[in-house]
Design a protein around this motif. Structure first.
Motif, PDB file in Angstrom:
ATOM      1  N   GLN A 139       0.752  -1.231   0.060  1.00 52.47           N
ATOM      2  CA  GLN A 139       0.063   0.048   0.009  1.00 52.47           C
ATOM      3  C   GLN A 139       0.800   1.202  -0.083  1.00 52.47           C
ATOM      4  O   GLN A 139       0.643   2.016  -0.865  1.00 52.47           O
ATOM      5  N   GLN A 161       2.551   1.774  -3.396  1.00 55.62           N
ATOM      6  CA  GLN A 161       1.454   1.933  -4.416  1.00 55.62           C
ATOM      7  C   GLN A 161       1.158   3.530  -4.382  1.00 55.62           C
ATOM      8  O   GLN A 161       0.811   4.116  -5.383  1.00 55.62           O
ATOM      9  N   ASN A 162       1.374   4.064  -3.122  1.00 55.78           N
ATOM     10  CA  ASN A 162       1.127   5.584  -3.099  1.00 55.78           C
ATOM     11  C   ASN A 162       2.248   6.335  -3.444  1.00 55.78           C
ATOM     12  O   ASN A 162       2.185   7.620  -3.279  1.00 55.78           O
ATOM     13  N   ASP A 163       3.509   5.746  -3.674  1.00 50.73           N
ATOM     14  CA  ASP A 163       4.541   6.382  -3.840  1.00 50.73           C
ATOM     15  C   ASP A 163       4.697   6.631  -5.424  1.00 50.73           C
ATOM     16  O   ASP A 163       5.126   5.727  -6.420  1.00 50.73           O
ATOM     17  N   TYR A 164       4.770   8.083  -5.888  1.00 54.52           N
ATOM     18  CA  TYR A 164       4.774   8.348  -7.099  1.00 54.52           C
ATOM     19  C   TYR A 164       5.967   7.611  -7.938  1.00 54.52           C
ATOM     20  O   TYR A 164       5.892   6.953  -8.988  1.00 54.52           O
ATOM     21  N   GLN A 194       6.071   4.028  -8.216  1.00 54.00           N
ATOM     22  CA  GLN A 194       5.219   3.500  -9.204  1.00 54.00           C
ATOM     23  C   GLN A 194       5.687   3.700 -10.568  1.00 54.00           C
ATOM     24  O   GLN A 194       5.237   3.047 -11.649  1.00 54.00           O
TER      25      GLN A 194
END
Length: 600
Positions: free
Chosen positions: A283, A286-289, A292
Protein backbone atom coordinates in the motif's frame (compact mmCIF):
# COMPACT_ATOMS: atom_id res chain seq x y z
CA UNK A 1 2.44 -21.64 -13.29
CA UNK A 2 6.10 -22.57 -13.75
CA UNK A 3 5.05 -25.77 -15.54
CA UNK A 4 2.46 -24.37 -17.93
CA UNK A 5 2.66 -25.77 -21.45
CA UNK A 6 0.71 -25.19 -24.67
CA UNK A 7 -1.67 -27.74 -26.15
CA UNK A 8 0.41 -30.02 -28.34
CA UNK A 9 3.64 -29.85 -26.37
CA UNK A 10 4.93 -33.45 -26.14
CA UNK A 11 4.26 -34.66 -22.61
CA UNK A 12 7.45 -36.72 -22.57
CA UNK A 13 9.47 -33.49 -22.94
CA UNK A 14 7.76 -31.37 -20.28
CA UNK A 15 10.53 -32.14 -17.80
CA UNK A 16 13.13 -33.20 -20.34
CA UNK A 17 13.36 -30.43 -22.93
CA UNK A 18 16.28 -28.30 -24.08
CA UNK A 19 14.64 -24.92 -23.70
CA UNK A 20 16.40 -22.89 -21.03
CA UNK A 21 18.60 -19.97 -20.10
CA UNK A 22 21.33 -21.06 -22.53
CA UNK A 23 19.02 -21.22 -25.54
CA UNK A 24 18.05 -17.60 -26.08
CA UNK A 25 19.88 -15.55 -28.67
CA UNK A 26 19.60 -11.82 -29.34
CA UNK A 27 20.07 -10.92 -33.01
CA UNK A 28 20.08 -7.46 -34.51
CA UNK A 29 19.10 -8.57 -38.02
CA UNK A 30 16.55 -11.32 -38.65
CA UNK A 31 14.05 -12.12 -41.34
CA UNK A 32 10.48 -11.22 -40.45
CA UNK A 33 8.55 -14.19 -39.08
CA UNK A 34 5.89 -15.54 -41.44
CA UNK A 35 3.54 -16.77 -38.72
CA UNK A 36 2.89 -14.86 -35.50
CA UNK A 37 1.04 -16.52 -32.63
CA UNK A 38 -0.23 -14.10 -29.99
CA UNK A 39 -0.56 -15.02 -26.33
CA UNK A 40 -3.88 -14.40 -24.60
CA UNK A 41 -4.70 -13.44 -21.05
CA UNK A 42 -7.18 -15.22 -18.79
CA UNK A 43 -7.77 -18.59 -20.48
CA UNK A 44 -4.89 -19.50 -22.83
CA UNK A 45 -4.81 -22.61 -25.00
CA UNK A 46 -3.40 -25.34 -22.78
CA UNK A 47 -4.27 -29.02 -23.04
CA UNK A 48 -7.00 -30.87 -21.16
CA UNK A 49 -4.53 -32.43 -18.72
CA UNK A 50 -3.46 -29.00 -17.53
CA UNK A 51 -7.07 -27.86 -17.29
CA UNK A 52 -8.14 -30.92 -15.31
CA UNK A 53 -5.42 -30.12 -12.77
CA UNK A 54 -5.62 -26.31 -12.62
CA UNK A 55 -8.84 -24.94 -14.14
CA UNK A 56 -12.10 -24.15 -12.39
CA UNK A 57 -14.85 -26.31 -13.89
CA UNK A 58 -17.14 -23.29 -14.29
CA UNK A 59 -14.87 -20.32 -14.95
CA UNK A 60 -11.83 -22.05 -16.47
CA UNK A 61 -8.37 -20.59 -16.00
CA UNK A 62 -7.48 -17.08 -14.93
CA UNK A 63 -3.91 -16.52 -16.12
CA UNK A 64 -2.15 -13.20 -16.62
CA UNK A 65 1.13 -13.14 -18.50
CA UNK A 66 3.87 -10.60 -17.83
CA UNK A 67 3.10 -7.47 -19.85
CA UNK A 68 6.75 -6.55 -20.43
CA UNK A 69 7.85 -9.75 -22.20
CA UNK A 70 9.11 -9.37 -25.80
CA UNK A 71 8.35 -11.44 -28.87
CA UNK A 72 10.24 -14.71 -29.31
CA UNK A 73 11.19 -16.02 -32.75
CA UNK A 74 11.97 -19.72 -33.16
CA UNK A 75 14.97 -20.36 -35.39
CA UNK A 76 14.65 -22.99 -38.15
CA UNK A 77 14.95 -26.42 -36.59
CA UNK A 78 13.22 -25.36 -33.37
CA UNK A 79 9.58 -26.37 -32.97
CA UNK A 80 6.66 -25.41 -30.79
CA UNK A 81 2.95 -26.13 -31.23
CA UNK A 82 0.65 -23.24 -32.10
CA UNK A 83 -3.06 -23.13 -32.65
CA UNK A 84 -5.59 -21.53 -34.98
CA UNK A 85 -6.55 -18.80 -32.50
CA UNK A 86 -5.06 -15.30 -32.48
CA UNK A 87 -2.60 -16.28 -35.22
CA UNK A 88 -1.42 -13.98 -38.01
CA UNK A 89 -0.16 -15.38 -41.32
CA UNK A 90 2.00 -13.29 -43.62
CA UNK A 91 1.37 -13.88 -47.33
CA UNK A 92 4.68 -15.75 -47.50
CA UNK A 93 2.99 -18.46 -45.39
CA UNK A 94 -0.35 -18.74 -47.19
CA UNK A 95 0.68 -22.13 -48.56
CA UNK A 96 0.59 -23.68 -45.07
CA UNK A 97 -2.86 -22.41 -44.05
CA UNK A 98 -4.71 -25.67 -44.64
CA UNK A 99 -6.10 -27.52 -41.62
CA UNK A 100 -6.22 -31.34 -41.84
CA UNK A 101 -9.70 -32.88 -41.59
CA UNK A 102 -9.00 -36.54 -40.81
CA UNK A 103 -8.03 -35.85 -37.19
CA UNK A 104 -10.03 -34.51 -34.25
CA UNK A 105 -10.93 -30.86 -33.74
CA UNK A 106 -8.50 -30.69 -30.80
CA UNK A 107 -5.70 -32.09 -33.00
CA UNK A 108 -6.10 -30.42 -36.38
CA UNK A 109 -4.43 -27.06 -35.71
CA UNK A 110 -1.56 -28.68 -33.77
CA UNK A 111 -0.80 -31.07 -36.64
CA UNK A 112 -1.01 -28.13 -39.05
CA UNK A 113 1.53 -26.23 -36.93
CA UNK A 114 4.08 -29.08 -37.00
CA UNK A 115 3.63 -29.73 -40.74
CA UNK A 116 3.82 -25.98 -41.44
CA UNK A 117 6.99 -25.39 -39.45
CA UNK A 118 8.94 -28.01 -41.38
CA UNK A 119 7.79 -26.55 -44.69
CA UNK A 120 8.56 -23.00 -43.56
CA UNK A 121 12.02 -24.00 -42.34
CA UNK A 122 12.90 -25.37 -45.78
CA UNK A 123 12.48 -21.80 -47.05
CA UNK A 124 14.26 -20.19 -44.11
CA UNK A 125 10.93 -18.86 -42.80
CA UNK A 126 10.04 -18.80 -39.14
CA UNK A 127 7.32 -18.63 -36.50
CA UNK A 128 7.25 -16.16 -33.62
CA UNK A 129 5.26 -15.84 -30.42
CA UNK A 130 4.18 -12.31 -29.60
CA UNK A 131 3.25 -10.76 -26.25
CA UNK A 132 -0.33 -10.77 -25.05
CA UNK A 133 -2.64 -8.93 -27.44
CA UNK A 134 -6.02 -10.43 -26.55
CA UNK A 135 -8.12 -11.71 -23.66
CA UNK A 136 -9.94 -15.02 -24.08
CA UNK A 137 -13.11 -15.97 -22.23
CA UNK A 138 -13.51 -19.57 -23.27
CA UNK A 139 -16.86 -21.20 -23.92
CA UNK A 140 -17.80 -23.92 -21.48
CA UNK A 141 -15.94 -27.17 -22.19
CA UNK A 142 -16.15 -30.73 -20.96
CA UNK A 143 -12.52 -31.24 -19.93
CA UNK A 144 -12.80 -35.04 -20.07
CA UNK A 145 -14.21 -34.87 -23.59
CA UNK A 146 -11.34 -32.57 -24.56
CA UNK A 147 -8.97 -35.10 -23.02
CA UNK A 148 -10.38 -37.89 -25.18
CA UNK A 149 -10.28 -35.68 -28.31
CA UNK A 150 -6.64 -34.86 -27.60
CA UNK A 151 -5.53 -38.49 -27.21
CA UNK A 152 -3.61 -38.47 -30.50
CA UNK A 153 -1.90 -35.23 -29.49
CA UNK A 154 -0.61 -36.89 -26.32
CA UNK A 155 0.53 -40.07 -28.05
CA UNK A 156 1.96 -38.72 -31.32
CA UNK A 157 3.29 -35.16 -30.83
CA UNK A 158 6.73 -36.38 -29.79
CA UNK A 159 6.80 -38.92 -32.61
CA UNK A 160 5.95 -36.26 -35.20
CA UNK A 161 8.70 -33.95 -34.00
CA UNK A 162 11.30 -36.72 -34.05
CA UNK A 163 10.13 -37.65 -37.54
CA UNK A 164 10.26 -34.05 -38.79
CA UNK A 165 13.69 -33.46 -37.32
CA UNK A 166 15.08 -36.35 -39.39
CA UNK A 167 12.97 -35.77 -42.52
CA UNK A 168 14.52 -34.38 -45.71
CA UNK A 169 12.76 -33.33 -48.88
CA UNK A 170 13.67 -35.09 -52.13
CA UNK A 171 12.55 -32.25 -54.41
CA UNK A 172 13.61 -28.75 -55.42
CA UNK A 173 10.22 -27.01 -55.21
CA UNK A 174 8.43 -26.29 -51.96
CA UNK A 175 5.05 -27.43 -53.32
CA UNK A 176 6.54 -30.83 -54.17
CA UNK A 177 7.99 -31.02 -50.67
CA UNK A 178 4.51 -30.34 -49.26
CA UNK A 179 3.08 -33.24 -51.25
CA UNK A 180 5.90 -35.55 -50.20
CA UNK A 181 5.56 -34.65 -46.52
CA UNK A 182 1.78 -35.05 -46.65
CA UNK A 183 2.25 -38.52 -48.11
CA UNK A 184 4.79 -39.43 -45.43
CA UNK A 185 2.34 -38.27 -42.75
CA UNK A 186 -0.09 -40.85 -44.14
CA UNK A 187 2.57 -43.58 -44.14
CA UNK A 188 3.32 -42.85 -40.48
CA UNK A 189 -0.40 -42.72 -39.61
CA UNK A 190 -0.27 -39.13 -38.39
CA UNK A 191 -3.27 -38.31 -40.59
CA UNK A 192 -5.40 -39.96 -43.27
CA UNK A 193 -5.27 -40.16 -47.07
CA UNK A 194 -7.96 -37.48 -47.36
CA UNK A 195 -5.49 -34.93 -46.02
CA UNK A 196 -2.87 -35.94 -48.56
CA UNK A 197 -5.47 -35.32 -51.28
CA UNK A 198 -6.52 -32.07 -49.64
CA UNK A 199 -2.95 -30.77 -49.69
CA UNK A 200 -2.72 -31.57 -53.40
CA UNK A 201 -6.01 -29.77 -54.15
CA UNK A 202 -4.98 -26.78 -52.05
CA UNK A 203 -1.71 -26.48 -53.98
CA UNK A 204 -3.66 -26.54 -57.25
CA UNK A 205 -5.90 -23.73 -55.98
CA UNK A 206 -2.87 -21.65 -54.99
CA UNK A 207 -1.36 -22.11 -58.44
CA UNK A 208 -4.62 -20.99 -60.05
CA UNK A 209 -4.61 -17.72 -58.09
CA UNK A 210 -0.94 -17.15 -59.01
CA UNK A 211 0.39 -17.61 -55.49
CA UNK A 212 4.17 -17.33 -55.46
CA UNK A 213 5.56 -20.23 -53.47
CA UNK A 214 8.75 -19.43 -51.54
CA UNK A 215 11.90 -21.13 -52.73
CA UNK A 216 14.00 -23.65 -50.87
CA UNK A 217 17.03 -22.05 -49.24
CA UNK A 218 20.19 -24.08 -49.47
CA UNK A 219 22.05 -21.77 -47.10
CA UNK A 220 19.90 -21.09 -44.06
CA UNK A 221 20.27 -17.92 -42.02
CA UNK A 222 22.34 -18.59 -38.95
CA UNK A 223 20.83 -17.49 -35.67
CA UNK A 224 23.62 -18.97 -33.58
CA UNK A 225 25.37 -16.77 -31.04
CA UNK A 226 28.85 -15.75 -32.09
CA UNK A 227 31.53 -17.69 -30.26
CA UNK A 228 34.26 -15.35 -31.47
CA UNK A 229 35.01 -13.20 -28.44
CA UNK A 230 37.24 -10.88 -30.48
CA UNK A 231 34.63 -10.13 -33.16
CA UNK A 232 33.31 -6.57 -33.21
CA UNK A 233 29.61 -5.79 -33.71
CA UNK A 234 28.31 -9.36 -33.85
CA UNK A 235 24.83 -9.96 -35.23
CA UNK A 236 23.74 -12.62 -32.72
CA UNK A 237 24.80 -12.89 -29.09
CA UNK A 238 23.94 -14.81 -25.95
CA UNK A 239 21.13 -13.35 -23.85
CA UNK A 240 18.45 -14.44 -21.43
CA UNK A 241 15.09 -12.93 -20.57
CA UNK A 242 12.59 -14.48 -18.20
CA UNK A 243 9.58 -12.85 -16.61
CA UNK A 244 7.74 -13.82 -13.48
CA UNK A 245 3.97 -14.15 -13.42
CA UNK A 246 3.80 -13.35 -9.72
CA UNK A 247 2.52 -9.99 -8.56
CA UNK A 248 3.86 -10.43 -5.02
CA UNK A 249 6.49 -7.73 -5.37
CA UNK A 250 6.20 -6.57 -1.77
CA UNK A 251 6.99 -9.99 -0.36
CA UNK A 252 9.94 -10.20 -2.73
CA UNK A 253 11.22 -6.84 -1.46
CA UNK A 254 10.97 -8.04 2.13
CA UNK A 255 12.66 -11.37 1.40
CA UNK A 256 15.46 -9.73 -0.56
CA UNK A 257 16.23 -7.12 2.04
CA UNK A 258 16.05 -9.79 4.71
CA UNK A 259 18.92 -11.52 2.90
CA UNK A 260 20.81 -8.22 2.79
CA UNK A 261 20.20 -7.69 6.49
CA UNK A 262 21.69 -11.12 7.24
CA UNK A 263 24.65 -10.24 5.01
CA UNK A 264 25.20 -7.03 6.99
CA UNK A 265 24.99 -8.89 10.28
CA UNK A 266 28.01 -10.96 9.22
CA UNK A 267 30.11 -7.79 9.64
CA UNK A 268 28.79 -7.20 13.18
CA UNK A 269 26.38 -4.54 11.99
CA UNK A 270 23.17 -4.35 13.99
CA UNK A 271 20.52 -6.35 12.18
CA UNK A 272 18.22 -4.21 10.05
CA UNK A 273 14.86 -5.06 11.58
CA UNK A 274 11.41 -3.54 11.98
CA UNK A 275 9.79 -4.42 8.66
CA UNK A 276 6.16 -3.77 7.75
CA UNK A 277 3.80 -6.49 6.57
CA UNK A 278 3.75 -7.23 2.86
CA UNK A 279 0.27 -5.73 2.64
CA UNK A 280 1.28 -2.48 4.36
CA UNK A 281 4.42 -2.22 2.23
CA UNK A 282 2.42 -2.77 -0.94
CA UNK A 283 0.00 0.00 0.00
CA UNK A 284 2.79 2.42 0.89
CA UNK A 285 4.67 1.82 -2.35
CA UNK A 286 1.51 2.03 -4.44
CA UNK A 287 1.07 5.54 -3.08
CA UNK A 288 4.64 6.53 -3.95
CA UNK A 289 4.81 8.34 -7.30
CA UNK A 290 8.47 7.55 -8.01
CA UNK A 291 8.30 3.86 -7.09
CA UNK A 292 5.19 3.43 -9.20
CA UNK A 293 6.94 5.01 -12.18
CA UNK A 294 9.89 2.65 -11.75
CA UNK A 295 7.56 -0.33 -12.03
CA UNK A 296 7.31 0.63 -15.71
CA UNK A 297 11.04 1.26 -16.18
CA UNK A 298 13.82 -1.18 -16.91
CA UNK A 299 17.14 -0.87 -15.08
CA UNK A 300 20.23 -1.78 -17.11
CA UNK A 301 23.37 -2.51 -15.06
CA UNK A 302 26.56 -2.46 -17.12
CA UNK A 303 29.96 -3.91 -16.20
CA UNK A 304 33.01 -2.70 -18.12
CA UNK A 305 34.80 -5.97 -17.36
CA UNK A 306 33.71 -9.63 -17.29
CA UNK A 307 31.19 -10.29 -14.53
CA UNK A 308 32.84 -12.03 -11.57
CA UNK A 309 30.61 -11.33 -8.57
CA UNK A 310 27.88 -9.13 -7.13
CA UNK A 311 24.94 -9.90 -9.41
CA UNK A 312 22.95 -11.53 -6.61
CA UNK A 313 23.42 -8.50 -4.36
CA UNK A 314 22.36 -6.05 -7.06
CA UNK A 315 19.32 -8.19 -7.82
CA UNK A 316 18.24 -8.18 -4.18
CA UNK A 317 18.67 -4.43 -3.97
CA UNK A 318 16.92 -3.38 -7.19
CA UNK A 319 15.04 -6.17 -8.94
CA UNK A 320 11.60 -5.99 -7.25
CA UNK A 321 11.31 -2.26 -7.96
CA UNK A 322 11.48 -2.34 -11.76
CA UNK A 323 9.71 -3.93 -14.69
CA UNK A 324 12.99 -5.75 -15.24
CA UNK A 325 16.63 -5.52 -14.22
CA UNK A 326 19.04 -6.49 -16.99
CA UNK A 327 22.77 -7.11 -16.63
CA UNK A 328 25.03 -6.32 -19.57
CA UNK A 329 28.71 -7.04 -20.03
CA UNK A 330 30.96 -9.98 -20.78
CA UNK A 331 29.22 -12.83 -19.00
CA UNK A 332 30.73 -16.31 -18.85
CA UNK A 333 28.56 -18.50 -16.57
CA UNK A 334 31.25 -21.02 -15.64
CA UNK A 335 33.77 -18.30 -14.91
CA UNK A 336 31.23 -16.42 -12.79
CA UNK A 337 30.08 -19.48 -10.85
CA UNK A 338 33.63 -20.64 -10.23
CA UNK A 339 34.93 -17.30 -8.98
CA UNK A 340 36.10 -17.95 -5.44
CA UNK A 341 34.79 -16.24 -2.33
CA UNK A 342 32.14 -14.14 -4.00
CA UNK A 343 30.96 -12.79 -0.69
CA UNK A 344 27.47 -12.02 -2.02
CA UNK A 345 24.17 -13.83 -2.34
CA UNK A 346 23.55 -16.35 -5.08
CA UNK A 347 22.17 -15.16 -8.40
CA UNK A 348 18.37 -15.12 -8.39
CA UNK A 349 15.85 -16.16 -11.00
CA UNK A 350 14.86 -14.54 -13.21
CA UNK A 351 18.36 -13.49 -14.24
CA UNK A 352 18.21 -11.36 -17.37
CA UNK A 353 21.42 -10.57 -19.20
CA UNK A 354 22.90 -9.50 -22.52
CA UNK A 355 26.39 -10.71 -23.35
CA UNK A 356 28.69 -8.23 -25.05
CA UNK A 357 32.18 -9.49 -25.69
CA UNK A 358 35.34 -7.75 -24.41
CA UNK A 359 36.19 -6.42 -27.87
CA UNK A 360 32.81 -4.75 -28.24
CA UNK A 361 32.61 -3.17 -24.80
CA UNK A 362 36.38 -2.56 -24.67
CA UNK A 363 36.94 -1.70 -21.00
CA UNK A 364 33.69 0.28 -20.96
CA UNK A 365 34.71 2.63 -23.78
CA UNK A 366 31.64 1.47 -25.73
CA UNK A 367 29.40 0.39 -22.85
CA UNK A 368 26.60 2.69 -24.02
CA UNK A 369 25.90 0.11 -26.73
CA UNK A 370 24.31 -2.09 -24.06
CA UNK A 371 21.30 0.22 -24.01
CA UNK A 372 20.90 -0.03 -27.78
CA UNK A 373 20.99 -3.82 -27.48
CA UNK A 374 18.41 -3.74 -24.69
CA UNK A 375 16.07 -1.65 -26.81
CA UNK A 376 16.48 -4.12 -29.67
CA UNK A 377 15.19 -6.89 -27.37
CA UNK A 378 11.75 -5.33 -27.85
CA UNK A 379 10.43 -5.27 -24.29
CA UNK A 380 6.79 -4.22 -24.23
CA UNK A 381 5.05 -1.43 -22.28
CA UNK A 382 8.31 0.07 -21.00
CA UNK A 383 8.14 3.78 -20.13
CA UNK A 384 11.84 4.42 -19.63
CA UNK A 385 15.35 2.95 -19.60
CA UNK A 386 17.89 3.57 -16.84
CA UNK A 387 21.56 3.03 -17.66
CA UNK A 388 23.75 2.44 -14.60
CA UNK A 389 27.33 1.28 -14.16
CA UNK A 390 27.71 -1.72 -11.87
CA UNK A 391 29.85 0.42 -9.54
CA UNK A 392 27.27 3.19 -9.24
CA UNK A 393 24.66 3.40 -6.49
CA UNK A 394 21.11 4.52 -7.29
CA UNK A 395 18.80 6.06 -4.69
CA UNK A 396 15.61 4.79 -6.28
CA UNK A 397 13.35 7.05 -4.19
CA UNK A 398 14.80 10.15 -5.84
CA UNK A 399 12.44 11.85 -8.26
CA UNK A 400 13.53 12.59 -11.82
CA UNK A 401 11.52 14.01 -14.69
CA UNK A 402 10.41 10.81 -16.39
CA UNK A 403 9.22 12.67 -19.50
CA UNK A 404 12.70 13.67 -20.66
CA UNK A 405 16.30 12.49 -20.65
CA UNK A 406 18.04 12.64 -17.27
CA UNK A 407 21.81 12.82 -16.87
CA UNK A 408 23.52 13.22 -13.50
CA UNK A 409 26.01 15.90 -14.58
CA UNK A 410 24.83 16.87 -18.08
CA UNK A 411 27.30 18.97 -20.07
CA UNK A 412 29.96 18.29 -17.48
CA UNK A 413 33.06 19.69 -19.17
CA UNK A 414 31.85 21.42 -22.36
CA UNK A 415 35.27 22.70 -23.43
CA UNK A 416 37.36 19.66 -22.51
CA UNK A 417 39.51 18.16 -25.25
CA UNK A 418 40.09 15.02 -23.22
CA UNK A 419 39.58 11.77 -25.15
CA UNK A 420 39.13 13.61 -28.45
CA UNK A 421 42.86 13.16 -29.00
CA UNK A 422 42.61 9.38 -28.64
CA UNK A 423 43.90 7.86 -31.93
CA UNK A 424 41.01 5.37 -32.20
CA UNK A 425 38.07 6.47 -30.04
CA UNK A 426 38.31 10.26 -30.40
CA UNK A 427 38.40 12.52 -33.47
CA UNK A 428 39.27 9.64 -35.85
CA UNK A 429 36.00 7.99 -34.78
CA UNK A 430 34.16 11.26 -35.46
CA UNK A 431 35.63 11.33 -38.97
CA UNK A 432 34.49 7.75 -39.58
CA UNK A 433 30.97 8.70 -38.45
CA UNK A 434 30.83 11.65 -40.84
CA UNK A 435 32.09 9.51 -43.70
CA UNK A 436 29.41 6.89 -43.03
CA UNK A 437 26.62 9.48 -42.99
CA UNK A 438 27.89 11.03 -46.23
CA UNK A 439 27.79 7.66 -47.96
CA UNK A 440 24.78 5.90 -46.45
CA UNK A 441 21.36 5.49 -48.03
CA UNK A 442 19.87 4.06 -44.82
CA UNK A 443 16.81 6.24 -44.19
CA UNK A 444 16.67 5.38 -40.49
CA UNK A 445 20.25 6.56 -39.97
CA UNK A 446 19.70 9.69 -42.05
CA UNK A 447 16.56 10.60 -40.09
CA UNK A 448 18.42 10.15 -36.80
CA UNK A 449 21.27 12.31 -38.09
CA UNK A 450 18.80 15.01 -39.08
CA UNK A 451 17.31 14.94 -35.57
CA UNK A 452 20.83 15.10 -34.15
CA UNK A 453 21.70 18.17 -36.20
CA UNK A 454 18.37 19.86 -35.45
CA UNK A 455 18.89 19.31 -31.72
CA UNK A 456 22.40 20.74 -31.80
CA UNK A 457 21.08 23.81 -33.57
CA UNK A 458 18.07 24.17 -31.28
CA UNK A 459 20.23 24.19 -28.15
CA UNK A 460 22.85 26.54 -29.58
CA UNK A 461 25.77 24.20 -30.17
CA UNK A 462 25.94 25.01 -33.86
CA UNK A 463 24.94 28.12 -35.79
CA UNK A 464 22.39 28.10 -38.65
CA UNK A 465 25.27 27.83 -41.11
CA UNK A 466 27.00 24.93 -39.36
CA UNK A 467 26.33 21.21 -39.49
CA UNK A 468 26.48 18.29 -37.08
CA UNK A 469 29.79 17.37 -38.70
CA UNK A 470 31.23 20.72 -37.59
CA UNK A 471 30.21 19.98 -34.02
CA UNK A 472 31.74 16.50 -34.04
CA UNK A 473 34.98 17.80 -35.48
CA UNK A 474 35.25 20.60 -32.92
CA UNK A 475 37.12 18.13 -30.72
CA UNK A 476 35.83 19.33 -27.38
CA UNK A 477 33.19 18.50 -24.79
CA UNK A 478 32.58 15.31 -22.83
CA UNK A 479 30.21 14.04 -20.15
CA UNK A 480 31.05 11.45 -17.51
CA UNK A 481 28.22 8.96 -18.03
CA UNK A 482 27.77 6.24 -15.43
CA UNK A 483 24.08 6.95 -14.85
CA UNK A 484 21.41 8.33 -17.15
CA UNK A 485 17.77 7.81 -18.07
CA UNK A 486 16.12 7.68 -21.51
CA UNK A 487 12.30 7.93 -21.77
CA UNK A 488 10.47 5.87 -24.36
CA UNK A 489 9.93 9.05 -26.42
CA UNK A 490 13.70 9.21 -27.10
CA UNK A 491 14.75 5.56 -27.08
CA UNK A 492 14.37 5.00 -30.84
CA UNK A 493 16.52 8.05 -31.55
CA UNK A 494 19.06 7.04 -28.90
CA UNK A 495 19.38 3.51 -30.27
CA UNK A 496 19.89 4.62 -33.86
CA UNK A 497 22.34 7.48 -33.32
CA UNK A 498 24.27 5.59 -30.65
CA UNK A 499 24.59 2.51 -32.87
CA UNK A 500 26.20 4.79 -35.46
CA UNK A 501 28.58 6.06 -32.78
CA UNK A 502 29.29 2.53 -31.55
CA UNK A 503 29.98 1.06 -34.97
CA UNK A 504 32.57 3.78 -35.50
CA UNK A 505 34.00 3.41 -31.97
CA UNK A 506 33.31 6.82 -30.45
CA UNK A 507 34.26 6.86 -26.76
CA UNK A 508 31.39 6.71 -24.23
CA UNK A 509 31.92 10.14 -22.65
CA UNK A 510 32.02 11.73 -26.11
CA UNK A 511 29.10 9.76 -27.54
CA UNK A 512 26.73 10.41 -24.63
CA UNK A 513 27.83 14.05 -24.55
CA UNK A 514 26.82 14.47 -28.19
CA UNK A 515 23.52 12.73 -27.62
CA UNK A 516 22.50 14.88 -24.65
CA UNK A 517 23.56 18.03 -26.52
CA UNK A 518 20.79 17.24 -28.99
CA UNK A 519 17.92 16.63 -26.53
CA UNK A 520 16.25 18.51 -23.72
CA UNK A 521 17.41 16.91 -20.50
CA UNK A 522 17.33 17.20 -16.74
CA UNK A 523 20.40 17.23 -14.48
CA UNK A 524 20.89 16.47 -10.80
CA UNK A 525 20.99 19.17 -8.13
CA UNK A 526 24.05 17.44 -6.67
CA UNK A 527 26.12 17.28 -9.83
CA UNK A 528 29.51 18.04 -8.31
CA UNK A 529 29.31 15.59 -5.42
CA UNK A 530 27.86 12.67 -7.37
CA UNK A 531 31.33 11.62 -8.51
CA UNK A 532 34.22 10.81 -6.19
CA UNK A 533 37.00 12.33 -8.26
CA UNK A 534 40.27 10.73 -7.20
CA UNK A 535 38.89 10.22 -3.71
CA UNK A 536 37.03 6.93 -3.79
CA UNK A 537 37.73 6.16 -0.16
CA UNK A 538 35.59 9.07 1.05
CA UNK A 539 32.27 7.66 -0.09
CA UNK A 540 31.00 7.27 3.52
CA UNK A 541 31.38 11.04 4.02
CA UNK A 542 30.16 12.07 0.57
CA UNK A 543 27.09 9.85 0.18
CA UNK A 544 23.71 11.23 1.16
CA UNK A 545 20.10 10.32 0.50
CA UNK A 546 19.47 13.45 -1.59
CA UNK A 547 21.65 12.18 -4.42
CA UNK A 548 20.11 10.47 -7.42
CA UNK A 549 23.24 8.38 -7.95
CA UNK A 550 26.85 8.19 -6.80
CA UNK A 551 29.89 6.80 -8.58
CA UNK A 552 32.07 4.88 -7.99
CA UNK A 553 31.11 2.53 -5.19
CA UNK A 554 33.11 -0.65 -5.73
CA UNK A 555 31.28 -3.75 -4.50
CA UNK A 556 34.60 -5.57 -4.35
CA UNK A 557 35.32 -3.60 -1.17
CA UNK A 558 32.41 -5.35 0.56
CA UNK A 559 33.02 -8.97 -0.39
CA UNK A 560 34.35 -9.82 3.05
CA UNK A 561 32.57 -9.21 6.40
CA UNK A 562 34.96 -6.49 7.52
CA UNK A 563 34.85 -2.81 8.44
CA UNK A 564 34.24 -1.74 4.83
CA UNK A 565 31.09 -3.83 4.64
CA UNK A 566 29.95 -2.57 8.03
CA UNK A 567 30.30 1.04 6.81
CA UNK A 568 28.40 0.22 3.62
CA UNK A 569 25.56 -1.24 5.68
CA UNK A 570 25.51 1.75 8.02
CA UNK A 571 25.88 4.59 5.53
CA UNK A 572 23.93 3.26 2.54
CA UNK A 573 21.79 0.25 3.38
CA UNK A 574 20.45 1.60 6.67
CA UNK A 575 19.00 4.74 4.99
CA UNK A 576 17.62 2.46 2.24
CA UNK A 577 15.84 0.46 4.94
CA UNK A 578 14.53 3.57 6.69
CA UNK A 579 13.20 5.23 3.54
CA UNK A 580 11.74 2.24 1.72
CA UNK A 581 10.58 0.09 4.63
CA UNK A 582 10.06 2.49 7.54
CA UNK A 583 8.52 5.31 5.46
CA UNK A 584 11.09 7.91 6.47
CA UNK A 585 10.64 11.03 4.34
CA UNK A 586 13.79 12.72 5.55
CA UNK A 587 15.22 13.58 2.14
CA UNK A 588 14.79 16.21 -0.56
CA UNK A 589 14.10 15.76 -4.27
CA UNK A 590 14.43 17.93 -7.33
CA UNK A 591 11.08 18.86 -8.85
CA UNK A 592 10.50 18.64 -12.58
CA UNK A 593 10.31 22.42 -13.05
CA UNK A 594 13.51 23.30 -11.16
CA UNK A 595 16.34 24.77 -13.28
CA UNK A 596 18.87 22.48 -14.94
CA UNK A 597 22.47 22.86 -16.01
CA UNK A 598 23.01 24.29 -19.51
CA UNK A 599 20.56 23.01 -22.13
CA UNK A 600 18.48 20.92 -19.75
Amino acid sequence: MDQMWPRGFPLEFIKDHNNGANRQILCQKMRRSSVQQGLVHHDPDVDAIYRLIHADTKTGLDVGFNKYAPSILLAPGTYSPWNSQNTLFHKSAFHILMLPMSVSFRTTDIWRSFFAQKILHLSGLTVSFTPVNAVQFRNSHDFLKDFRDESQVYSDSGKILQFLDAWNCSYQKIEDCMKELAKDFVKNEFWGEDDEKLIDLYIQDLIQVNFKFPGIRENQDSYEASENETEFNVNCRRANFEFSLTQKKSQEKLNNFGDISDWCEESNFTKLADFPSAQDLSQAHQNDYVLQKHQQNVLLIVNNWPWKFGIGHLQRLYQPYFASVVFCGSYYPEEYQNSSQQGFGETQNPFNFIHINPTEIYRGFLGYHCLTLLHEVGLQNIEGYIFMADDAHFNIWQRIDFTRVFHVVGMDVPTSKGWWTNPVYGTPAAKRIISEIQNTTDTEKLEAWKKFETGLRTFGYISPNQTAADDLLSGKGRSVSDFFYIPKSEIDYYSTIMRIFFENKLFLELAVNRFIRSVRHQTSNLRATSYLWGNRGKWPEVYNVNMVAMHPLKLSAFKFPNENRRKYCEKILKPWHEILFKKSGNYTVKMDDEPDYMNG
